[in-house]
Design a protein around this motif. Structure first.
Motif, PDB file in Angstrom:
ATOM      1  N   ALA A 121       0.837  -1.198   0.000  1.00 10.86           N
ATOM      2  CA  ALA A 121       0.000   0.000   0.000  1.00 10.86           C
ATOM      3  C   ALA A 121       0.869   1.244   0.000  1.00 10.86           C
ATOM      4  O   ALA A 121       1.922   1.277   0.641  1.00 10.86           O
ATOM      5  N   ALA A 123       1.469   4.872   1.262  1.00 14.54           N
ATOM      6  CA  ALA A 123       0.998   5.508   2.496  1.00 14.54           C
ATOM      7  C   ALA A 123       1.780   6.776   2.844  1.00 14.54           C
ATOM      8  O   ALA A 123       2.809   6.718   3.505  1.00 14.54           O
ATOM      9  N   LEU A 137      -3.742   5.203   3.854  1.00 18.57           N
ATOM     10  CA  LEU A 137      -3.381   4.148   2.932  1.00 18.57           C
ATOM     11  C   LEU A 137      -4.616   3.313   2.579  1.00 18.57           C
ATOM     12  O   LEU A 137      -5.503   3.183   3.405  1.00 18.57           O
ATOM     13  N   ASP A 138      -4.716   2.904   1.346  1.00 16.46           N
ATOM     14  CA  ASP A 138      -3.810   2.979   0.226  1.00 16.46           C
ATOM     15  C   ASP A 138      -4.159   4.200  -0.627  1.00 16.46           C
ATOM     16  O   ASP A 138      -5.328   4.502  -0.808  1.00 16.46           O
ATOM     17  N   ALA A 141      -1.551   2.384  -4.785  1.00 16.29           N
ATOM     18  CA  ALA A 141      -0.775   1.209  -5.181  1.00 16.29           C
ATOM     19  C   ALA A 141      -1.672   0.158  -5.826  1.00 16.29           C
ATOM     20  O   ALA A 141      -1.276  -0.558  -6.736  1.00 16.29           O
ATOM     21  N   TYR A 153      -3.699  -3.224   5.683  1.00 21.03           N
ATOM     22  CA  TYR A 153      -3.280  -1.826   5.654  1.00 21.03           C
ATOM     23  C   TYR A 153      -3.359  -1.216   7.057  1.00 21.03           C
ATOM     24  O   TYR A 153      -2.466  -0.466   7.475  1.00 21.03           O
ATOM     25  N   GLY A 223      -7.305   1.951  -2.939  1.00 18.00           N
ATOM     26  CA  GLY A 223      -6.398   2.852  -3.641  1.00 18.00           C
ATOM     27  C   GLY A 223      -7.077   3.829  -4.567  1.00 18.00           C
ATOM     28  O   GLY A 223      -6.607   4.957  -4.744  1.00 18.00           O
TER      29      GLY A 223
END
Length: 327
Positions: A121, A123, A137-138, A141, A153, A223
């Motif tokens: 991830a 971050a 996070l994420d 990624a 995460y 993400g």
């Protein structure tokens, strides 16, 4: 402490990268650096030092390169060679301001994942109004995620917040469209259940409007959503300062006022600049991999080096791996 640095990555490479390295070397006497890149460009910027070694490379990965293809084909690029130095044990961690996707690919394919981590991830630590900041996070990624990924995460983010940022029992929040437990889509609902039954200090759902108020120390999301939140925060901050500058420069009266509050405006801008907290860590890899902002100046890159150094000294990656096994 041995760090591998991609000297060719970023908008202002190699000059600002080298200046950031020099500042870090002055700060920490135990720091040794491997600088990867075009020696003909790097050498004039750097004094001779037994704590810096330039490793000449013939290629570099640009922002226009397709990430995975570039990592696989440009074997003599500064970024790939930097990652290989970590894998071989020549360096303890690596830092780059280059192509984000390529750095993720190099981290995944060259450095490798920690046991128990399905997906790394991205971050960064983002600013809050009180100046303390929060980890999120994420932020890109992985576009998609499953509930178990967000749980991972949360564990990795909590370890980082404790060991690097010195926060005891960090508050973990799940980004959602409302604070009620049953709000959101299937991903957030299922993730809420996992986080609620974990050993983390989970405080429940948090909304994006409360992020800069410091509602949580660690905020987890997929993400796709995270990257949009990051870009929104960046764009809003830039727009506000642009409008403020335009207003303050609109007349002689406002120009005089601007002169009186110049230092206060600089302080406010610094408070909202997340590069002051370092780069974005690529969590879930066998060694610290730090992504500095593409437009990093020397100070921003110095902060990214500081972040990598702290992660190594606190053995954060090993602690993350242990937390995955215990979760």
């Amino acid at each position: 402490m041995r760090l591998a640095i991609d000297a060719m990555g970023g908008d202002h490479a190699p000059k600002e990268i080298v200046l950031g390295v020099k500042k870090a070397l002055e700060e920490w006497s135990d720091l040794h650096v491997l600088l990867f890149g075009d020696e003909t460009q790097i050498r004039p910027l750097l004094e001779e030092s037994d704590r810096v070694k330039i490793v000449h490379t013939t290629e570099y990965i640009s922002s226009e390169d397709e990430p995975v293809r570039a990592v696989r084909r440009k074997k003599d690029s500064s970024m790939v060679k930097m990652a290989q130095a970590v894998t071989s044990g020549e360096a303890d961690a690596c830092v780059s301001a280059g192509n984000t996707g390529a750095l993720m690919a190099a981290g995944l394919f060259v450095v490798g994942r920690l046991e128990g981590v399905d997906r790394p991830a991205l971050a960064p630590t983002l600013p809050t109004l009180d100046g303390k900041g929060f980890l999120m996070l994420d932020l890109g990624a992985n576009v998609d995620a499953k509930p178990e990924h967000l749980l991972q995460y949360a564990y990795m983010g909590s370890i980082y917040a404790e060991q690097v940022r010195g926060i005891q029992q960090p508050r973990v929040g799940l980004l959602n469209i409302g604070t009620e437990e049953k709000k959101g889509n299937e991903l957030t609902k299922d993730t809420h259940k996992l986080l609620s039954s974990s050993s983390l200090n989970f405080i429940g759902n948090v909304e994006s409007r409360d992020l800069l108020n410091g509602v949580a120390d660690v905020v987890v999301t997929d993400g796709f959503t995270g990257n949009m939140v990051l870009k929104t925060i960046e764009g809003t901050a830039l727009s506000i300062f642009s409008m403020l500058k335009e207003t303050l420069m609109s007349s002689m009266k406002t120009k005089l006022a601007a002169g009186f509050i110049k230092s206060d405006l600089k302080s406010l801008k610094d408070k909202l600049d997340y590069t002051e907290y370092g780069g974005a860590g690529l969590f879930g890899l066998k060694a610290p991999v730090i992504k500095a902002h593409g437009s990093s100046n020397a100070n921003a890159f110095y902060n990214a080096i500081r972040q990598a150094r702290t992660m190594v000294s606190q053995n954060v990656c090993t602690r993350m791996e242990e937390s995955m096994k215990d979760s």
